[in-house]
Scaffold this motif. Structure first.
Motif, short mmCIF file in Angstrom:
data_model
loop_
_atom_site.label_atom_id
_atom_site.label_comp_id
_atom_site.label_asym_id
_atom_site.label_seq_id
_atom_site.Cartn_x
_atom_site.Cartn_y
_atom_site.Cartn_z
N ALA A 101 37.92 15.97 -13.66
CA ALA A 101 38.75 16.65 -14.66
C ALA A 101 38.91 15.81 -15.92
O ALA A 101 38.80 16.33 -17.04
CB ALA A 101 40.13 16.97 -14.06
N THR A 102 39.15 14.53 -15.74
CA THR A 102 39.33 13.64 -16.90
C THR A 102 38.03 13.53 -17.70
O THR A 102 38.05 13.61 -18.94
CB THR A 102 39.77 12.25 -16.41
OG1 THR A 102 41.01 12.39 -15.69
CG2 THR A 102 39.97 11.30 -17.57
N GLY A 103 36.90 13.39 -17.01
CA GLY A 103 35.63 13.27 -17.70
C GLY A 103 35.24 14.53 -18.45
O GLY A 103 34.79 14.48 -19.61
N LEU A 104 35.42 15.69 -17.83
CA LEU A 104 35.08 16.95 -18.49
C LEU A 104 36.00 17.24 -19.66
O LEU A 104 35.57 17.78 -20.69
CB LEU A 104 35.14 18.09 -17.47
CG LEU A 104 34.08 18.05 -16.37
CD1 LEU A 104 34.35 19.11 -15.31
CD2 LEU A 104 32.67 18.23 -16.96
N THR A 105 37.26 16.88 -19.52
CA THR A 105 38.22 17.10 -20.61
C THR A 105 37.85 16.27 -21.83
O THR A 105 37.96 16.73 -22.98
CB THR A 105 39.64 16.78 -20.13
OG1 THR A 105 39.95 17.63 -19.02
CG2 THR A 105 40.67 16.99 -21.22
N LYS A 106 37.39 15.07 -21.61
CA LYS A 106 36.93 14.23 -22.72
C LYS A 106 35.72 14.85 -23.40
O LYS A 106 35.63 14.87 -24.64
CB LYS A 106 36.59 12.84 -22.20
CG LYS A 106 36.15 11.87 -23.30
CD LYS A 106 35.89 10.48 -22.73
CE LYS A 106 35.46 9.51 -23.84
NZ LYS A 106 35.21 8.15 -23.28
N LEU A 107 34.81 15.41 -22.62
CA LEU A 107 33.59 15.99 -23.19
C LEU A 107 33.87 17.23 -24.04
O LEU A 107 33.10 17.54 -24.96
CB LEU A 107 32.61 16.34 -22.06
CG LEU A 107 31.93 15.15 -21.39
CD1 LEU A 107 31.15 15.61 -20.16
CD2 LEU A 107 31.00 14.45 -22.38
N VAL A 108 34.95 17.96 -23.74
CA VAL A 108 35.29 19.14 -24.56
C VAL A 108 36.38 18.81 -25.59
O VAL A 108 36.96 19.73 -26.19
CB VAL A 108 35.72 20.34 -23.68
CG1 VAL A 108 34.57 20.79 -22.80
CG2 VAL A 108 36.95 20.02 -22.84
N SER A 109 36.64 17.53 -25.78
CA SER A 109 37.56 17.04 -26.83
C SER A 109 38.97 17.60 -26.68
O SER A 109 39.60 18.01 -27.66
CB SER A 109 37.00 17.40 -28.22
OG SER A 109 35.72 16.84 -28.41
N LEU A 110 39.47 17.59 -25.44
CA LEU A 110 40.83 18.06 -25.20
C LEU A 110 41.73 16.99 -24.57
O LEU A 110 42.82 17.29 -24.09
CB LEU A 110 40.83 19.30 -24.30
CG LEU A 110 40.40 20.61 -24.96
CD1 LEU A 110 40.21 21.70 -23.92
CD2 LEU A 110 41.44 21.05 -26.01
N SER A 111 41.28 15.74 -24.60
CA SER A 111 42.06 14.67 -23.94
C SER A 111 43.42 14.46 -24.58
O SER A 111 44.33 13.92 -23.94
CB SER A 111 41.27 13.36 -23.97
OG SER A 111 40.07 13.47 -23.25
N ASP A 112 43.59 14.88 -25.83
CA ASP A 112 44.88 14.72 -26.48
C ASP A 112 45.89 15.76 -26.01
O ASP A 112 47.10 15.62 -26.24
CB ASP A 112 44.73 14.81 -28.00
CG ASP A 112 44.15 16.14 -28.47
OD1 ASP A 112 43.34 16.74 -27.72
OD2 ASP A 112 44.49 16.58 -29.58
N ARG A 113 45.41 16.82 -25.30
CA ARG A 113 46.30 17.89 -24.87
C ARG A 113 46.30 18.12 -23.36
O ARG A 113 47.14 18.87 -22.86
CB ARG A 113 45.94 19.19 -25.59
CG ARG A 113 46.50 19.28 -26.99
CD ARG A 113 46.17 20.61 -27.62
NE ARG A 113 44.82 20.60 -28.17
CZ ARG A 113 44.18 21.69 -28.57
NH1 ARG A 113 44.76 22.88 -28.46
NH2 ARG A 113 42.96 21.61 -29.07
#
Length: 275
Positions: A101-113
């Motif tokens: 989940a953390t890796g995929l979220t970074k790839l779609v540029s949503l780690s700030d949310r």
């Protein structure tokens, strides 16, 4: 028992397998979107359509902080963050899911949310009244201590909060046929009838605002997908099989029969804390 549940879902190299499937599907990793991931990261009944309907019930505001309890590899959390602009924190028992989940979220540029952490739904690692909204899809089937589960949801919600859940329930058609996605043996599955679930939620301090049976919708959508494939529709490299592995086909067949014979039911609910 929580260790057994985590072991059921544990998969080595999960993120790498998802990325490999994306490449084989011809999806560029450097321009990845949440829609590109929908076929694999909506690991629950009715996939993205189920998330969309439940999200409309919850309707979080951009200023809301949402907790996703049993967040899997993060598909619904990313959908909520991208669609409503809210902040989402996911909690899941399976460390491999949290890492993916953390890796995929970074790839779609949503780690700030959207962020994720490992933890138990029966002991959420947050203070009381931490969240404006709470969300959970297809999680309660693995939890024997339903009163404890719902009490934790109630504890971390603010007094004016809302809870949206999608749950698989025990139907009148008989015992569950195994294996299914959430259980390979009986001691991992803890289905309860809808009316009993509702009573437990109310006993935990929730009032029901909306309650919708989605069993027929799930059956119709599954039938439409089978017809599409029979008509020669494309088979994606992505899908739940990437997460589940070789047993996915048998589990899907059993899941379909459980639905058709009403051994399982599916419902959505929107609730608010009271008292």
């Amino acid at each position: 028992m929580t260790d057994h549940v985590a072991d059921h879902y544990a998969q080595d190299g999960l993120l790498e397998r998802i990325l490999d499937a994306l490449k084989r599907e011809g999806i560029p990793i450097d321009r990845l979107t949440i829609d590109d991931l929908a076929a694999v990261d909506e690991f629950h009944s009715r996939g993205r359509r189920g998330t969309e309907e439940l999200a409309r019930m919850l309707a979080p505001l951009p200023s809301d902080h949402v907790i996703d309890i049993g967040s899997g590899i993060g598909g619904p959390a990313r959908y909520l963050a991208a669609t409503f602009g809210c902040r989402v924190t996911g909690v899941d028992l399976t460390p491999a899911f949290v890492a993916a989940a953390t890796g995929l979220t970074k790839l779609v540029s949503l780690s700030d949310r959207a962020d994720f952490r490992a933890g138990s739904a029966l002991a959420l690692p947050f203070p009381d009244a931490s969240f404006d909204r709470a969300w959970s899809q297809n999680v309660a089937m693995n939890i024997a201590d339903r009163p404890g589960f719902y009490a934790e949801m109630r504890r971390v919600l603010k007094p004016a909060g809302r809870l949206a859940i999608q749950e698989v329930a025990q139907g009148p058609g008989g015992d569950l046929m195994l294996p299914v996605m959430w259980a390979s043996r009986p001691d991992l599955s803890f289905l309860r009838p809808p009316e009993e679930t509702r009573a437990l939620l109310e006993a935990a301090g929730f009032a029901v605002l909306e309650w919708e049976d989605k069993s027929a919708a799930a059956l119709a959508e599954a039938a439409a997908e089978r017809e599409r494939l029979r008509a020669g529709g494309a088979v994606s490299q992505l899908g739940i099989h990437v997460i589940v592995g070789p047993s996915a086909r048998e589990k899907m067949r059993n899941g379909q029969r459980n639905q058709e014979e009403r051994r399982t039911l599916l419902f959505n609910a929107l609730l608010e804390p009271v008292g």
